[in-house]
Design a protein around this motif. Structure first.
Motif, PDB file in Angstrom:
ATOM      1  N   GLN A  45      18.699 -44.177  21.214  1.00  0.00           N
ATOM      2  CA  GLN A  45      18.079 -43.650  20.007  1.00  0.00           C
ATOM      3  C   GLN A  45      17.305 -42.376  20.296  1.00  0.00           C
ATOM      4  O   GLN A  45      16.769 -42.184  21.388  1.00  0.00           O
ATOM      5  N   PHE A  46      17.240 -41.542  19.293  1.00  0.00           N
ATOM      6  CA  PHE A  46      16.502 -40.283  19.377  1.00  0.00           C
ATOM      7  C   PHE A  46      15.008 -40.558  19.419  1.00  0.00           C
ATOM      8  O   PHE A  46      14.517 -41.448  18.712  1.00  0.00           O
ATOM      9  N   VAL A  47      14.276 -39.780  20.223  1.00  0.00           N
ATOM     10  CA  VAL A  47      12.826 -39.917  20.304  1.00  0.00           C
ATOM     11  C   VAL A  47      12.135 -38.647  19.819  1.00  0.00           C
ATOM     12  O   VAL A  47      11.291 -38.696  18.928  1.00  0.00           O
ATOM     13  N   ALA A  48      12.480 -37.505  20.403  1.00  0.00           N
ATOM     14  CA  ALA A  48      11.801 -36.260  20.051  1.00  0.00           C
ATOM     15  C   ALA A  48      12.648 -35.088  20.514  1.00  0.00           C
ATOM     16  O   ALA A  48      13.489 -35.235  21.404  1.00  0.00           O
ATOM     17  N   ALA A  49      12.410 -33.922  19.911  1.00  0.00           N
ATOM     18  CA  ALA A  49      13.127 -32.720  20.310  1.00  0.00           C
ATOM     19  C   ALA A  49      12.249 -31.508  20.069  1.00  0.00           C
ATOM     20  O   ALA A  49      11.343 -31.535  19.228  1.00  0.00           O
ATOM     21  N   ILE A  50      12.556 -30.442  20.806  1.00  0.00           N
ATOM     22  CA  ILE A  50      11.812 -29.202  20.672  1.00  0.00           C
ATOM     23  C   ILE A  50      12.793 -28.040  20.708  1.00  0.00           C
ATOM     24  O   ILE A  50      13.780 -28.058  21.458  1.00  0.00           O
ATOM     25  N   SER A  51      12.542 -27.039  19.899  1.00  0.00           N
ATOM     26  CA  SER A  51      13.434 -25.894  19.827  1.00  0.00           C
ATOM     27  C   SER A  51      13.330 -25.049  21.085  1.00  0.00           C
ATOM     28  O   SER A  51      12.412 -25.194  21.882  1.00  0.00           O
ATOM     29  N   GLY A  53      12.501 -21.983  21.495  1.00  0.00           N
ATOM     30  CA  GLY A  53      11.268 -21.206  21.563  1.00  0.00           C
ATOM     31  C   GLY A  53      10.019 -22.053  21.592  1.00  0.00           C
ATOM     32  O   GLY A  53       8.919 -21.526  21.798  1.00  0.00           O
ATOM     33  N   GLY A  54      10.171 -23.339  21.369  1.00  0.00           N
ATOM     34  CA  GLY A  54       9.030 -24.247  21.419  1.00  0.00           C
ATOM     35  C   GLY A  54       8.213 -24.310  20.149  1.00  0.00           C
ATOM     36  O   GLY A  54       7.187 -24.993  20.105  1.00  0.00           O
ATOM     37  N   ARG A  55       8.664 -23.627  19.098  1.00  0.00           N
ATOM     38  CA  ARG A  55       7.840 -23.562  17.881  1.00  0.00           C
ATOM     39  C   ARG A  55       8.104 -24.711  16.928  1.00  0.00           C
ATOM     40  O   ARG A  55       7.275 -24.991  16.054  1.00  0.00           O
ATOM     41  N   THR A  56       9.244 -25.341  17.074  1.00  0.00           N
ATOM     42  CA  THR A  56       9.613 -26.413  16.147  1.00  0.00           C
ATOM     43  C   THR A  56       9.861 -27.694  16.919  1.00  0.00           C
ATOM     44  O   THR A  56      10.512 -27.678  17.965  1.00  0.00           O
ATOM     45  N   THR A  57       9.314 -28.777  16.409  1.00  0.00           N
ATOM     46  CA  THR A  57       9.502 -30.077  17.027  1.00  0.00           C
ATOM     47  C   THR A  57       9.968 -31.086  15.986  1.00  0.00           C
ATOM     48  O   THR A  57       9.815 -30.882  14.775  1.00  0.00           O
ATOM     49  N   ASP A  58      10.523 -32.166  16.476  1.00  0.00           N
ATOM     50  CA  ASP A  58      11.052 -33.213  15.613  1.00  0.00           C
ATOM     51  C   ASP A  58      10.803 -34.531  16.327  1.00  0.00           C
ATOM     52  O   ASP A  58      10.972 -34.622  17.552  1.00  0.00           O
ATOM     53  N   TYR A  59      10.398 -35.550  15.570  1.00  0.00           N
ATOM     54  CA  TYR A  59      10.068 -36.840  16.170  1.00  0.00           C
ATOM     55  C   TYR A  59      10.687 -37.982  15.373  1.00  0.00           C
ATOM     56  O   TYR A  59      10.805 -37.906  14.143  1.00  0.00           O
ATOM     57  N   ALA A  60      11.021 -39.027  16.077  1.00  0.00           N
ATOM     58  CA  ALA A  60      11.396 -40.256  15.404  1.00  0.00           C
ATOM     59  C   ALA A  60      10.137 -40.864  14.774  1.00  0.00           C
ATOM     60  O   ALA A  60       9.033 -40.710  15.315  1.00  0.00           O
ATOM     61  N   ASP A  61      10.302 -41.528  13.654  1.00  0.00           N
ATOM     62  CA  ASP A  61       9.150 -42.112  12.968  1.00  0.00           C
ATOM     63  C   ASP A  61       8.380 -43.076  13.866  1.00  0.00           C
ATOM     64  O   ASP A  61       7.157 -43.186  13.777  1.00  0.00           O
ATOM     65  N   SER A  62       9.082 -43.765  14.734  1.00  0.00           N
ATOM     66  CA  SER A  62       8.457 -44.797  15.565  1.00  0.00           C
ATOM     67  C   SER A  62       7.489 -44.227  16.601  1.00  0.00           C
ATOM     68  O   SER A  62       6.675 -44.969  17.160  1.00  0.00           O
ATOM     69  N   VAL A  63       7.565 -42.920  16.863  1.00  0.00           N
ATOM     70  CA  VAL A  63       6.696 -42.335  17.897  1.00  0.00           C
ATOM     71  C   VAL A  63       5.756 -41.264  17.344  1.00  0.00           C
ATOM     72  O   VAL A  63       4.920 -40.736  18.091  1.00  0.00           O
ATOM     73  N   LYS A  64       5.896 -40.932  16.081  1.00  0.00           N
ATOM     74  CA  LYS A  64       5.024 -39.907  15.495  1.00  0.00           C
ATOM     75  C   LYS A  64       3.562 -40.299  15.632  1.00  0.00           C
ATOM     76  O   LYS A  64       3.184 -41.441  15.378  1.00  0.00           O
ATOM     77  N   GLY A  65       2.756 -39.325  16.053  1.00  0.00           N
ATOM     78  CA  GLY A  65       1.337 -39.581  16.234  1.00  0.00           C
ATOM     79  C   GLY A  65       0.979 -40.141  17.596  1.00  0.00           C
ATOM     80  O   GLY A  65      -0.196 -40.185  17.969  1.00  0.00           O
ATOM     81  N   ARG A  66       1.988 -40.592  18.349  1.00  0.00           N
ATOM     82  CA  ARG A  66       1.726 -41.139  19.688  1.00  0.00           C
ATOM     83  C   ARG A  66       2.352 -40.288  20.793  1.00  0.00           C
ATOM     84  O   ARG A  66       1.787 -40.160  21.871  1.00  0.00           O
ATOM     85  N   GLN A  81       4.734 -36.308  26.392  1.00  0.00           N
ATOM     86  CA  GLN A  81       3.480 -37.027  26.580  1.00  0.00           C
ATOM     87  C   GLN A  81       3.497 -38.255  25.685  1.00  0.00           C
ATOM     88  O   GLN A  81       3.616 -38.132  24.461  1.00  0.00           O
ATOM     89  N   MET A  82       3.367 -39.415  26.291  1.00  0.00           N
ATOM     90  CA  MET A  82       3.453 -40.672  25.552  1.00  0.00           C
ATOM     91  C   MET A  82       2.103 -41.380  25.640  1.00  0.00           C
ATOM     92  O   MET A  82       1.684 -41.766  26.741  1.00  0.00           O
ATOM     93  N   ASN A  83       1.450 -41.514  24.523  1.00  0.00           N
ATOM     94  CA  ASN A  83       0.152 -42.186  24.453  1.00  0.00           C
ATOM     95  C   ASN A  83       0.276 -43.484  23.663  1.00  0.00           C
ATOM     96  O   ASN A  83       1.234 -43.684  22.923  1.00  0.00           O
TER      97      ASN A  83
END
Length: 121
Positions: A45-51, A53-66, A81-83
């Motif tokens: 499953q997808f977790v997170a991604a970054i463009s 240039g580093g300006r755009t990110t995308d997160y799975a709902d299950s990890v947003k905020g953490r 970084q996983m908190n």
């Protein structure tokens, strides 16, 4: 591009970990990089991604905020970084790359080897 993931380990619930994905190649900045995970018996499953240039990110709902994804172009490295880790975050984590954010999320072109993250309750 070749990718090398590391940083996994065994932690307790609530702890933090930082995964690293080091890339070879001078054109690393042209690639979007993502993190995926696969738990035993489950689909990757997808977790997170970054463009690139580093300006755009995308997160799975299950990890947003953490979880926070970032990149250091000088080091050709992308971090995850996983908190506030939870037992359900236990999985093998993989980094992947493609030419854009949608591409890395939906059809990664390049894969690194996995790194095991185990979160005990």
């Amino acid at each position: 591009v070749q990718l090398q993931a590391c940083g996994g380990g065994l932690v307790q619930a609530g702890d933090s970990l930082r995964l690293s994905c080091a890339a070879s190649g001078r054109t690393f900045g042209n690639y979007a990089v993502g993190w995926f995970r696969q738990a035993p018996g489950k689909e990757r499953q997808f977790v997170a991604a970054i463009s690139g240039g580093g300006r755009t990110t995308d997160y799975a709902d299950s990890v947003k905020g953490r979880f926070t994804i970032s990149r250091d172009s000088n080091k050709n490295t992308v971090y995850l970084q996983m908190n506030s880790l939870k037992p359900e975050d236990t999985a093998v984590y993989y980094c992947a790359a493609n030419y854009n954010l949608a591409g890395v999320r939906n059809s990664p072109r390049y894969w690194g080897q996995g790194t095991q993250v185990t979160v005990s309750s």
